[in-house]
Design a protein around this motif. Structure first.
Motif, PDB file in Angstrom:
ATOM      1  N   GLN A   1     -13.532  46.495 -97.134  1.00 44.26           N
ATOM      2  CA  GLN A   1     -13.468  45.089 -96.729  1.00 44.26           C
ATOM      3  C   GLN A   1     -14.845  44.429 -96.885  1.00 44.26           C
ATOM      4  O   GLN A   1     -14.957  43.332 -97.433  1.00 44.26           O
ATOM      5  CB  GLN A   1     -12.995  44.981 -95.284  1.00 44.26           C
ATOM      6  CG  GLN A   1     -12.816  43.555 -94.815  1.00 44.26           C
ATOM      7  CD  GLN A   1     -12.266  43.478 -93.404  1.00 44.26           C
ATOM      8  OE1 GLN A   1     -11.957  44.477 -92.775  1.00 44.26           O
ATOM      9  NE2 GLN A   1     -12.142  42.262 -92.898  1.00 44.26           N
ATOM     10  N   ASP A   2     -15.888  45.112 -96.422  1.00 40.97           N
ATOM     11  CA  ASP A   2     -17.255  44.590 -96.575  1.00 40.97           C
ATOM     12  C   ASP A   2     -17.604  44.393 -98.047  1.00 40.97           C
ATOM     13  O   ASP A   2     -18.210  43.394 -98.431  1.00 40.97           O
ATOM     14  CB  ASP A   2     -18.282  45.551 -95.956  1.00 40.97           C
ATOM     15  CG  ASP A   2     -18.224  45.586 -94.443  1.00 40.97           C
ATOM     16  OD1 ASP A   2     -17.521  44.745 -93.839  1.00 40.97           O
ATOM     17  OD2 ASP A   2     -18.873  46.474 -93.861  1.00 40.97           O
TER      18      ASP A   2
ATOM     19  N   TRP B   1     -17.323  38.568-103.174  1.00 42.12           N
ATOM     20  CA  TRP B   1     -16.939  37.167-103.313  1.00 42.12           C
ATOM     21  C   TRP B   1     -18.102  36.248-102.959  1.00 42.12           C
ATOM     22  O   TRP B   1     -18.380  35.285-103.671  1.00 42.12           O
ATOM     23  CB  TRP B   1     -15.719  36.851-102.435  1.00 42.12           C
ATOM     24  CG  TRP B   1     -15.315  35.413-102.571  1.00 42.12           C
ATOM     25  CD1 TRP B   1     -15.518  34.407-101.667  1.00 42.12           C
ATOM     26  CD2 TRP B   1     -14.689  34.809-103.708  1.00 42.12           C
ATOM     27  NE1 TRP B   1     -15.041  33.222-102.166  1.00 42.12           N
ATOM     28  CE2 TRP B   1     -14.524  33.433-103.416  1.00 42.12           C
ATOM     29  CE3 TRP B   1     -14.243  35.294-104.933  1.00 42.12           C
ATOM     30  CZ2 TRP B   1     -13.937  32.541-104.305  1.00 42.12           C
ATOM     31  CZ3 TRP B   1     -13.665  34.413-105.823  1.00 42.12           C
ATOM     32  CH2 TRP B   1     -13.516  33.054-105.514  1.00 42.12           C
ATOM     33  N   ASN B   2     -18.784  36.545-101.872  1.00 42.43           N
ATOM     34  CA  ASN B   2     -19.867  35.667-101.412  1.00 42.43           C
ATOM     35  C   ASN B   2     -21.100  35.700-102.314  1.00 42.43           C
ATOM     36  O   ASN B   2     -21.867  34.733-102.330  1.00 42.43           O
ATOM     37  CB  ASN B   2     -20.260  36.000 -99.972  1.00 42.43           C
ATOM     38  CG  ASN B   2     -19.211  35.534 -98.985  1.00 42.43           C
ATOM     39  OD1 ASN B   2     -18.517  34.560 -99.229  1.00 42.43           O
ATOM     40  ND2 ASN B   2     -19.081  36.232 -97.883  1.00 42.43           N
TER      41      ASN B   2
ATOM     42  N   TYR C   1     -15.770  41.378 -99.462  1.00 40.15           N
ATOM     43  CA  TYR C   1     -16.315  40.174 -98.833  1.00 40.15           C
ATOM     44  C   TYR C   1     -17.656  39.820 -99.475  1.00 40.15           C
ATOM     45  O   TYR C   1     -17.904  38.665 -99.843  1.00 40.15           O
ATOM     46  CB  TYR C   1     -16.474  40.410 -97.328  1.00 40.15           C
ATOM     47  CG  TYR C   1     -17.091  39.251 -96.589  1.00 40.15           C
ATOM     48  CD1 TYR C   1     -16.329  38.144 -96.235  1.00 40.15           C
ATOM     49  CD2 TYR C   1     -18.441  39.269 -96.240  1.00 40.15           C
ATOM     50  CE1 TYR C   1     -16.894  37.068 -95.552  1.00 40.15           C
ATOM     51  CE2 TYR C   1     -19.016  38.201 -95.562  1.00 40.15           C
ATOM     52  CZ  TYR C   1     -18.239  37.107 -95.223  1.00 40.15           C
ATOM     53  OH  TYR C   1     -18.803  36.052 -94.558  1.00 40.15           O
TER      54      TYR C   1
END
Length: 196
Positions: free
Chosen positions: A51-52, A58-59, A55
């Motif tokens: 998940q990290d 994308w960022n 995340y």
């Protein structure tokens, strides 16, 4: 996926395309979960790290470099993420003497198509032989033949030099060649050993 289409997909994602990002996730999530289980058996650590990873992907998409292999990029990033999260949260990473990785109990799609029911005992024989390999040889064999990474990529993923990665693969294959005799493995090993 071809090298060109991987580059296009990656670059499209880097430009902010949500559909390309979703395609990358869908295409590699299962492989990432399987690879995570080779590093640790802690489900929370694996899921949190993945998940990290997505995340942060994308960022930071605008700052990411190009890549020839999305899978390699993700595997390396996940491995680093798991170890960083482990240090931060005190999770336990599998060591040399802990349980064997999950992939040893799985049969790839290619093997499922090739092997018939009467070859089940031979497959079990192969699994038992792989289990006898040292942990690093198991990881190298897995990355090289079950995930189709090059020797150079195996070395980078394992954090060893090229010669060490080749030695892990070569030594593991020599052992398997001596202990497992059936056509699928022989073809796999023969093709590899011909390069030496």
């Amino acid at each position: 996926m071809s090298l060109t289409s991987e580059k296009v997909l990656w670059n499209t994602f880097r430009q902010g395309d949500r559909q390309a990002f979703a395609m990358i996730y869908e295409q590699y999530i299962q492989a990432l979960l399987n690879y995570g289980h080779k590093i640790t058996q802690d489900e929370s650590l694996i899921e949190d790290s993945i998940q990290d990873l997505f995340y942060e992907l994308w960022n930071s998409r605008n700052n990411l470099s190009e890549t020839d292999s999305i899978k390699f990029y993700l595997f390396k990033a996940l491995r680093n993420k798991i170890y960083r999260n482990k240090e931060k949260n005190n999770f336990d990473i599998i060591d040399e003497n802990q349980a064997l990785p999950d992939w040893l109990n799985e049969v790839s799609t290619e093997y499922s198509m090739i092997l018939q029911e009467h070859e089940e005992s031979q497959l079990n024989h192969l699994k038992r032989a792989i289990q006898k390999l040292p942990k690093r040889q198991q990881e190298a064999i897995n990355l090289r033949f079950f995930h189709d990474f090059s020797n150079e990529e195996v070395a980078q993923l394992m954090g060893v030099n090229y010669q060490s990665a080749c030695k892990f693969i070569y030594t593991g294959l020599r052992f398997l060649k001596e202990h497992v005799i059936y056509p699928i493995l022989i073809v796999l090993i023969a093709n590899y050993l011909d390069k030496f």
